[in-house]
Design a protein around this motif. Structure first.
Motif, short mmCIF file in Angstrom:
data_model
loop_
_atom_site.label_atom_id
_atom_site.label_comp_id
_atom_site.label_asym_id
_atom_site.label_seq_id
_atom_site.Cartn_x
_atom_site.Cartn_y
_atom_site.Cartn_z
N VAL A 57 0.86 -1.18 0.00
CA VAL A 57 0.00 0.00 0.00
C VAL A 57 0.89 1.23 0.00
O VAL A 57 1.94 1.25 0.64
CB VAL A 57 -0.91 0.00 1.26
N ARG A 59 0.55 5.64 0.24
CA ARG A 59 -0.32 6.81 0.44
C ARG A 59 0.40 8.06 -0.04
O ARG A 59 1.53 8.32 0.36
CB ARG A 59 -0.73 6.94 1.91
N THR A 75 4.98 11.24 -1.41
CA THR A 75 4.71 9.97 -0.72
C THR A 75 4.69 10.22 0.78
O THR A 75 5.67 10.68 1.35
CB THR A 75 5.80 8.93 -1.05
N THR A 78 4.68 4.20 2.64
CA THR A 78 4.45 3.05 1.79
C THR A 78 4.91 1.78 2.49
O THR A 78 5.80 1.83 3.34
CB THR A 78 5.17 3.20 0.43
N GLU A 84 4.89 1.50 -4.74
CA GLU A 84 5.11 2.95 -4.93
C GLU A 84 5.64 3.23 -6.33
O GLU A 84 5.19 4.16 -7.00
CB GLU A 84 6.09 3.48 -3.88
N ASP A 109 -5.26 13.53 0.16
CA ASP A 109 -4.43 12.35 0.42
C ASP A 109 -5.15 11.14 -0.15
O ASP A 109 -6.38 11.03 -0.03
CB ASP A 109 -4.20 12.15 1.91
N LYS A 110 -4.42 10.24 -0.76
CA LYS A 110 -5.03 9.06 -1.37
C LYS A 110 -4.17 7.84 -1.14
O LYS A 110 -2.96 7.86 -1.37
CB LYS A 110 -5.20 9.29 -2.89
N THR A 111 -4.81 6.75 -0.68
CA THR A 111 -4.12 5.47 -0.49
C THR A 111 -4.41 4.57 -1.68
O THR A 111 -5.57 4.37 -2.05
CB THR A 111 -4.60 4.79 0.80
N SER A 113 -3.96 0.76 -3.00
CA SER A 113 -3.68 -0.59 -2.52
C SER A 113 -3.33 -1.49 -3.70
O SER A 113 -4.13 -1.66 -4.62
CB SER A 113 -4.90 -1.14 -1.77
N ASP A 120 -10.48 -1.07 -3.73
CA ASP A 120 -11.09 0.20 -3.33
C ASP A 120 -12.40 0.36 -4.09
O ASP A 120 -12.42 0.86 -5.21
CB ASP A 120 -10.13 1.35 -3.64
#
Length: 197
Positions: A57, A59, A75, A78, A84, A109-111, A113, A120
């Motif tokens: 993951v 973010r 970043t 991670t 990444e 902000d965005k994660t 996966s 998601d």
């Protein structure tokens, strides 16, 4: 005993033209639809996620200019250098995006996966016109120096009638996939009493 085959999950499809058209006009909750479509576009370009050391993951903190250009990518954390790298490569190769819904820079902000066990799903929009719940602050917190004052809770402020009407006009019908994804997120967060999770 032979090793079992590793679990994998194909990349989801990118947002359709109709989904981007909705996202480019949805101003509620910091352009929620645009943020979701951006993440879906990135994940769709990262390829198949395979169980193993490369899954993970990442973010990001993102800033998108009013014309849809990416102006900042940072970043935050991670769990996988490969995830990444794939996400950054996808972001560099993204097609031109529509202008932001508000005509202002969009910062969020965005994660992302990159895992065969996480997806998601679409967000739920039906509650987007409700007032934000008050942020909890401990009323008894004290720094040990200043006079002790019990803080009153911040009241919830509803939208004014015109803002509420504008908000309600934008709400889409939530899809079955969005409802299912929301239920799954709740199950993952709280578990099930029946299964003991």
């Amino acid at each position: 005993m032979p090793d079992r085959p590793r679990t994998s999950m194909a990349a989801p499809p990118p947002p359709t033209a109709e989904e981007w058209a909705f996202a480019a006009n949805y101003t509620n909750k910091n352009s929620k639809g645009y943020r979701y479509s951006w993440g879906q576009q990135v994940r769709s370009m990262m390829g198949t996620a395979v169980e193993g050391p490369d899954q993970g993951v990442v973010r990001f903190r993102i800033e998108i200019a009013p014309d849809g250009r990416l102006t900042q990518l940072q970043t935050l954390w991670t769990t996988s250098a490969v995830a990444e790298q794939l996400a950054r490569q996808a972001i560099q190769n993204m097609p031109p995006l529509p202008p932001t819904p508000t005509g202002k820079p969009l910062i969020f902000d965005k994660t992302i996966s990159f895992s065969p066990f996480a997806n998601d799903g679409p967000p739920i929009y039906r509650d987007d016109c409700k007032p934000e719940p008050p942020v909890f602050r401990n009323p008894f917190a004290w720094d040990g120096k200043s006079p002790q004052v019990v803080a009153a809770p911040t009241p919830t402020v509803p939208l004014d009638p015109q803002a509420l009407a504008d908000c309600l006009r934008q709400l889409p019908q939530d899809s079955v996939e969005a409802e299912s994804a929301s239920d799954q997120r709740l199950m993952d967060q709280w578990g099930s009493r029946k299964t003991g999770r």
